[in-house]
Motif scaffolding. Structure first.
Motif, short mmCIF file in Angstrom:
data_model
loop_
_atom_site.label_atom_id
_atom_site.label_comp_id
_atom_site.label_asym_id
_atom_site.label_seq_id
_atom_site.Cartn_x
_atom_site.Cartn_y
_atom_site.Cartn_z
N ARG A 59 0.84 -1.20 0.00
CA ARG A 59 0.00 0.00 0.00
C ARG A 59 0.87 1.25 0.00
O ARG A 59 1.85 1.33 0.77
N LEU A 60 0.53 2.20 -0.86
CA LEU A 60 1.16 3.52 -0.85
C LEU A 60 0.13 4.51 -0.34
O LEU A 60 -0.90 4.72 -0.97
N ILE A 61 0.39 5.10 0.82
CA ILE A 61 -0.53 6.07 1.41
C ILE A 61 -0.13 7.47 0.93
O ILE A 61 1.03 7.86 1.05
N SER A 62 -1.09 8.20 0.38
CA SER A 62 -0.84 9.56 -0.12
C SER A 62 -1.63 10.56 0.71
O SER A 62 -2.81 10.33 1.00
N PRO A 63 -1.01 11.70 1.08
CA PRO A 63 -1.73 12.70 1.86
C PRO A 63 -2.55 13.66 1.01
O PRO A 63 -3.12 14.61 1.53
N SER A 64 -2.60 13.43 -0.29
CA SER A 64 -3.32 14.34 -1.17
C SER A 64 -4.64 13.73 -1.64
O SER A 64 -4.84 12.51 -1.58
N ALA A 92 -2.20 10.83 6.90
CA ALA A 92 -1.51 9.82 6.09
C ALA A 92 -0.34 9.22 6.84
O ALA A 92 -0.12 8.00 6.82
N ILE A 93 0.44 10.06 7.52
CA ILE A 93 1.62 9.57 8.25
C ILE A 93 1.19 8.64 9.38
O ILE A 93 1.80 7.57 9.59
N GLN A 94 0.13 9.01 10.10
CA GLN A 94 -0.36 8.13 11.17
C GLN A 94 -0.83 6.78 10.62
O GLN A 94 -0.64 5.75 11.27
N ALA A 95 -1.42 6.79 9.43
CA ALA A 95 -1.87 5.54 8.82
C ALA A 95 -0.68 4.63 8.52
O ALA A 95 -0.75 3.41 8.69
N VAL A 96 0.41 5.22 8.06
CA VAL A 96 1.62 4.43 7.74
C VAL A 96 2.25 3.90 9.02
O VAL A 96 2.60 2.72 9.12
N LEU A 97 2.40 4.79 10.01
CA LEU A 97 3.05 4.37 11.26
C LEU A 97 2.18 3.38 12.04
O LEU A 97 2.71 2.58 12.81
N GLY A 98 0.86 3.42 11.83
CA GLY A 98 -0.03 2.52 12.54
C GLY A 98 -0.19 1.16 11.86
O GLY A 98 -0.76 0.24 12.45
N ALA A 99 0.30 1.03 10.64
CA ALA A 99 0.18 -0.24 9.91
C ALA A 99 1.10 -1.28 10.52
O ALA A 99 2.23 -0.97 10.91
N HIS A 104 4.10 -3.75 4.93
CA HIS A 104 4.00 -3.53 3.49
C HIS A 104 3.27 -2.21 3.18
O HIS A 104 2.59 -2.11 2.16
N THR A 105 3.41 -1.23 4.06
CA THR A 105 2.76 0.05 3.88
C THR A 105 3.80 1.16 3.84
O THR A 105 4.63 1.28 4.76
N LEU A 106 3.77 1.97 2.78
CA LEU A 106 4.73 3.05 2.58
C LEU A 106 3.98 4.37 2.43
O LEU A 106 2.79 4.40 2.16
N LEU A 107 4.72 5.47 2.59
CA LEU A 107 4.17 6.80 2.43
C LEU A 107 4.72 7.43 1.15
O LEU A 107 5.92 7.39 0.90
N GLY A 109 8.44 12.37 -2.46
CA GLY A 109 9.26 11.21 -2.17
C GLY A 109 8.53 10.13 -1.40
O GLY A 109 7.34 10.23 -1.10
N PHE A 110 9.28 9.08 -1.07
CA PHE A 110 8.73 7.91 -0.38
C PHE A 110 9.40 7.72 0.97
O PHE A 110 10.60 7.99 1.13
#
Length: 321
Positions: free
Chosen positions: A34-39, A77-84, A88-91, A250-251
């Motif tokens: 999963r790629l989490i995007s803040p936009s 978005a950042i919280q979603a990544v850190l909470g995964a 297999h979850t990236l920002l 970036g990622f």
């Protein structure tokens, strides 16, 4: 011989747990990434995330999906990544989410828990006005605002753009009204219909309407002109260094991800950034593909954090909850 066979079996049993633990990591990715995007859909981070997801899916031979989690200057978005917890979850984000946001908001997480992987693209930002406007330059904009105090409405994307355009308004002693929007695409649509008079937004967002003759681009905030719009002057060249702004997209990955996996992912992202097709497709929406090592990106981000901290202090911005 029996004693040596027995010793061998004992040694083998001792290392089996380590081998078992390392096996899944060596096969990364094991499942959908999963790629989490803040936009919102159509924003610069979303565009980059979807183009890279397409290529990474082929390279990794697993699905790579993009999830949009806009709001709170990137913190959702950042919280979603850190909470995964799936590993297999990236920002996939604009750099402002990790450089500007800490200067203006109290974070509900530790910055150190997020690690840069690679830059993906240089994002150009543009000052745009309606095509029906008489404004054709920053000088015209200043003159129009002074001629009709309080009559012009403006919007800038959250984070860095709104801070630098606010600096432009203050430095030139302009009486203009800021209008907030949930999504930059909504602001650009209203701009094209003259409901607001000027916006500072990613070039990728404004470009389609500019090409359709509904918007006019009057300045680029990057140090250099955008290759797709070479005739649009830079704010720096027009004598307005307070409007200078360039961002990387970036990622990032959680710190909990093993170092060698992050290095592997970084190499894959850099390879995609070097793909001629990605260069071409990003170029058509006003961006430049650009990968980097994690170390280079980390150094750039540190410099940007200090820069935005200084600006926040100069504008007397106190981090809000």
């Amino acid at each position: 011989m029996w004693i040596w066979e027995r010793l061998f079996l004992i040694a083998l049993v001792a290392v089996l747990p380590d081998l078992a633990l390392s096996q899944p990591l060596q096969r990364w990715p094991e499942r959908t990434v999963r790629l989490i995007s803040p936009s919102s859909p159509g924003g610069s981070p979303d565009i980059v995330a979807r183009l890279f997801a397409e290529k990474l899916s082929v390279r990794w031979k697993v699905g790579v999906i993009v999830e949009n989690r806009p709001g709170a200057d990137g913190m959702i978005a950042i919280q979603a990544v850190l909470g995964a917890t799936d590993g297999h979850t990236l920002l996939a984000t604009h750099s402002g989410a990790v450089t500007v946001t800490p200067a203006i908001r109290k974070l509900p997480y530790n910055e150190e828990d997020l690690r840069p992987l690679s830059t993906a693209a240089i994002d150009f930002l543009a000052v745009a006005v309606p095509a029906t406007s008489s404004v054709r330059s920053l000088a015209d904009l200043i003159a129009a605002a002074r001629e009709k105090p309080g009559a012009l409405n403006w919007y800038a994307a959250p984070g860095g753009p709104v801070m630098v355009f606010g600096e432009f308004v203050r430095n030139n002693r302009l009486d203009m009204v800021f209008v907030p929007y949930k999504a930059g695409s909504e602001a650009v649509r209203d701009l094209s219909e003259s409901r607001i008079q000027v916006s500072l937004v990613p070039l990728a967002t404004a470009l389609p309407l500019a090409q359709a003759g509904r918007l006019r681009l009057i300045a680029i905030t990057n140090p250099e002109a955008a290759p797709i719009a070479p005739d649009v002057p830079t704010a720096l060249g027009a004598g307005h260094p307070e409007l200078a702004l360039q961002g990387f997209l970036g990622f990032f990955a959680p710190k909990s991800m093993p170092d060698f996996v992050r290095q592997q992912i970084s190499g894959e992202i850099q390879a995609v950034a070097n793909d001629p097709e990605i260069h071409s497709r990003l170029g058509k929406v006003g961006m430049i593909a650009r990968g980097s090592t994690p170390g280079y990106y980390a150094q750039y981000l540190d410099e940007q954090r200090r820069h935005w901290d200084r600006i926040a202090r100069s504008q007397k911005i106190v981090p809000a909850d």
